[in-house]
Design a protein around this motif. Structure first.
Motif, PDB file in Angstrom:
ATOM      1  N   MET A  36      78.559  13.185 -27.491  1.00 48.15           N
ATOM      2  CA  MET A  36      77.227  13.747 -27.547  1.00 48.15           C
ATOM      3  C   MET A  36      77.341  15.153 -28.118  1.00 48.15           C
ATOM      4  O   MET A  36      78.078  15.977 -27.625  1.00 48.15           O
ATOM      5  CB  MET A  36      76.601  13.797 -26.145  1.00 48.15           C
ATOM      6  N   GLU A  37      76.581  15.373 -29.173  1.00 44.88           N
ATOM      7  CA  GLU A  37      76.502  16.710 -29.760  1.00 44.88           C
ATOM      8  C   GLU A  37      75.074  17.199 -29.572  1.00 44.88           C
ATOM      9  O   GLU A  37      74.121  16.527 -29.957  1.00 44.88           O
ATOM     10  CB  GLU A  37      76.839  16.663 -31.251  1.00 44.88           C
ATOM     11  N   LEU A  38      74.930  18.351 -28.955  1.00 45.00           N
ATOM     12  CA  LEU A  38      73.613  18.921 -28.734  1.00 45.00           C
ATOM     13  C   LEU A  38      73.301  19.931 -29.827  1.00 45.00           C
ATOM     14  O   LEU A  38      74.117  20.800 -30.129  1.00 45.00           O
ATOM     15  CB  LEU A  38      73.534  19.596 -27.361  1.00 45.00           C
ATOM     16  N   LEU A  39      72.119  19.792 -30.418  1.00 42.17           N
ATOM     17  CA  LEU A  39      71.687  20.655 -31.506  1.00 42.17           C
ATOM     18  C   LEU A  39      70.592  21.594 -31.026  1.00 42.17           C
ATOM     19  O   LEU A  39      69.769  21.207 -30.190  1.00 42.17           O
ATOM     20  CB  LEU A  39      71.144  19.812 -32.657  1.00 42.17           C
ATOM     21  N   THR A  40      70.555  22.779 -31.580  1.00 45.84           N
ATOM     22  CA  THR A  40      69.428  23.662 -31.319  1.00 45.84           C
ATOM     23  C   THR A  40      68.239  23.131 -32.110  1.00 45.84           C
ATOM     24  O   THR A  40      68.389  22.289 -33.013  1.00 45.84           O
ATOM     25  CB  THR A  40      69.729  25.108 -31.765  1.00 45.84           C
ATOM     26  N   VAL A  41      67.065  23.638 -31.804  1.00 45.13           N
ATOM     27  CA  VAL A  41      65.871  23.231 -32.536  1.00 45.13           C
ATOM     28  C   VAL A  41      66.035  23.612 -34.014  1.00 45.13           C
ATOM     29  O   VAL A  41      65.663  22.846 -34.910  1.00 45.13           O
ATOM     30  CB  VAL A  41      64.612  23.872 -31.912  1.00 45.13           C
ATOM     31  N   GLN A  42      66.612  24.759 -34.270  1.00 47.18           N
ATOM     32  CA  GLN A  42      66.830  25.197 -35.643  1.00 47.18           C
ATOM     33  C   GLN A  42      67.775  24.249 -36.385  1.00 47.18           C
ATOM     34  O   GLN A  42      67.546  23.922 -37.546  1.00 47.18           O
ATOM     35  CB  GLN A  42      67.389  26.630 -35.670  1.00 47.18           C
ATOM     36  N   GLN A  43      68.851  23.826 -35.718  1.00 46.90           N
ATOM     37  CA  GLN A  43      69.795  22.898 -36.344  1.00 46.90           C
ATOM     38  C   GLN A  43      69.142  21.541 -36.603  1.00 46.90           C
ATOM     39  O   GLN A  43      69.386  20.917 -37.644  1.00 46.90           O
ATOM     40  CB  GLN A  43      71.018  22.722 -35.452  1.00 46.90           C
ATOM     41  N   ALA A  44      68.317  21.079 -35.660  1.00 44.12           N
ATOM     42  CA  ALA A  44      67.616  19.807 -35.838  1.00 44.12           C
ATOM     43  C   ALA A  44      66.657  19.885 -37.023  1.00 44.12           C
ATOM     44  O   ALA A  44      66.573  18.957 -37.830  1.00 44.12           O
ATOM     45  CB  ALA A  44      66.873  19.432 -34.563  1.00 44.12           C
TER      46      ALA A  44
ATOM     47  N   GLN B  84      66.892  21.844 -39.617  1.00 50.45           N
ATOM     48  CA  GLN B  84      67.697  21.888 -40.842  1.00 50.45           C
ATOM     49  C   GLN B  84      68.190  20.483 -41.192  1.00 50.45           C
ATOM     50  O   GLN B  84      68.161  20.083 -42.347  1.00 50.45           O
ATOM     51  CB  GLN B  84      68.874  22.838 -40.662  1.00 50.45           C
ATOM     52  N   ARG B  85      68.621  19.737 -40.203  1.00 47.72           N
ATOM     53  CA  ARG B  85      69.125  18.381 -40.437  1.00 47.72           C
ATOM     54  C   ARG B  85      68.021  17.454 -40.950  1.00 47.72           C
ATOM     55  O   ARG B  85      68.275  16.585 -41.787  1.00 47.72           O
ATOM     56  CB  ARG B  85      69.723  17.834 -39.144  1.00 47.72           C
ATOM     57  N   LEU B  86      66.800  17.650 -40.445  1.00 47.23           N
ATOM     58  CA  LEU B  86      65.662  16.851 -40.907  1.00 47.23           C
ATOM     59  C   LEU B  86      65.089  17.358 -42.226  1.00 47.23           C
ATOM     60  O   LEU B  86      64.312  16.658 -42.870  1.00 47.23           O
ATOM     61  CB  LEU B  86      64.548  16.858 -39.848  1.00 47.23           C
ATOM     62  N   GLY B  87      65.428  18.587 -42.589  1.00 50.52           N
ATOM     63  CA  GLY B  87      64.865  19.183 -43.790  1.00 50.52           C
ATOM     64  C   GLY B  87      63.410  19.582 -43.587  1.00 50.52           C
ATOM     65  O   GLY B  87      62.598  19.485 -44.511  1.00 50.52           O
ATOM     66  N   THR B  88      63.085  19.995 -42.360  1.00 48.39           N
ATOM     67  CA  THR B  88      61.718  20.363 -42.015  1.00 48.39           C
ATOM     68  C   THR B  88      61.702  21.753 -41.393  1.00 48.39           C
ATOM     69  O   THR B  88      62.739  22.389 -41.247  1.00 48.39           O
ATOM     70  CB  THR B  88      61.110  19.370 -40.999  1.00 48.39           C
TER      71      THR B  88
ATOM     72  N   ASP C  89      72.352  12.000 -31.320  1.00 44.57           N
ATOM     73  CA  ASP C  89      72.097  10.556 -31.314  1.00 44.57           C
ATOM     74  C   ASP C  89      70.597  10.264 -31.248  1.00 44.57           C
ATOM     75  O   ASP C  89      70.109   9.339 -31.892  1.00 44.57           O
ATOM     76  CB  ASP C  89      72.804   9.877 -30.138  1.00 44.57           C
ATOM     77  N   ASP C  90      69.858  11.060 -30.469  1.00 45.64           N
ATOM     78  CA  ASP C  90      68.403  10.895 -30.398  1.00 45.64           C
ATOM     79  C   ASP C  90      67.762  11.252 -31.739  1.00 45.64           C
ATOM     80  O   ASP C  90      66.801  10.605 -32.156  1.00 45.64           O
ATOM     81  CB  ASP C  90      67.805  11.763 -29.286  1.00 45.64           C
ATOM     82  N   LEU C  91      68.285  12.262 -32.408  1.00 43.03           N
ATOM     83  CA  LEU C  91      67.769  12.640 -33.716  1.00 43.03           C
ATOM     84  C   LEU C  91      68.034  11.526 -34.730  1.00 43.03           C
ATOM     85  O   LEU C  91      67.157  11.168 -35.513  1.00 43.03           O
ATOM     86  CB  LEU C  91      68.393  13.951 -34.176  1.00 43.03           C
ATOM     87  N   ASP C  92      69.225  10.936 -34.671  1.00 39.06           N
ATOM     88  CA  ASP C  92      69.551   9.814 -35.553  1.00 39.06           C
ATOM     89  C   ASP C  92      68.620   8.633 -35.290  1.00 39.06           C
ATOM     90  O   ASP C  92      68.171   7.966 -36.230  1.00 39.06           O
ATOM     91  CB  ASP C  92      71.008   9.370 -35.365  1.00 39.06           C
ATOM     92  N   ALA C  93      68.313   8.361 -34.013  1.00 37.36           N
ATOM     93  CA  ALA C  93      67.403   7.265 -33.660  1.00 37.36           C
ATOM     94  C   ALA C  93      66.011   7.516 -34.230  1.00 37.36           C
ATOM     95  O   ALA C  93      65.360   6.593 -34.730  1.00 37.36           O
ATOM     96  CB  ALA C  93      67.342   7.083 -32.147  1.00 37.36           C
TER      97      ALA C  93
END
Length: 63
Positions: free
Chosen positions: A1-9, A11-15, A43-47
Motif C-alpha cells: 500500500m502506497e499512500l499519496l497526498t492529495v497533491q500527488q494524486a 498530479q497522477r490524474l493530471g488534474t 490502489d484506490d486511485l488505480d481502481a
C-alpha cells in the motif's frame, strides 16, 4: 500500500487538487485520514481510473 497526498494524486490524474477534493467530497474515491492529514491509497486511485476506462469501439450506450 502506497499512500499519496492529495497533491500527488492530482498530479497522477493530471488534474487539479480541487478536482481530487471534489472526488473525496462526493465519495467517489476512498481516503485514509491520519489525524488531520488526508491520504489516498494508490490502489484506490488505480481502481477509480480503471472504473472510467472505456475500451475501443464502445460507445456510452454500450452498443
Amino acid at each position: 500500500m502506497e499512500l499519496l497526498t492529495v497533491q500527488q494524486a492530482a498530479q497522477r490524474l493530471g488534474t487539479s487538487v480541487r478536482f481530487v477534493w471534489r472526488l473525496r467530497a462526493e465519495r467517489r474515491i476512498a481516503v485514509v485520514k491520519l489525524g488531520k492529514h488526508v491520504r489516498i491509497d494508490s490502489d484506490d486511485l488505480d481502481a477509480y481510473i480503471n472504473a472510467g476506462r472505456q475500451e475501443p469501439g464502445q460507445n456510452e450506450a454500450g452498443r
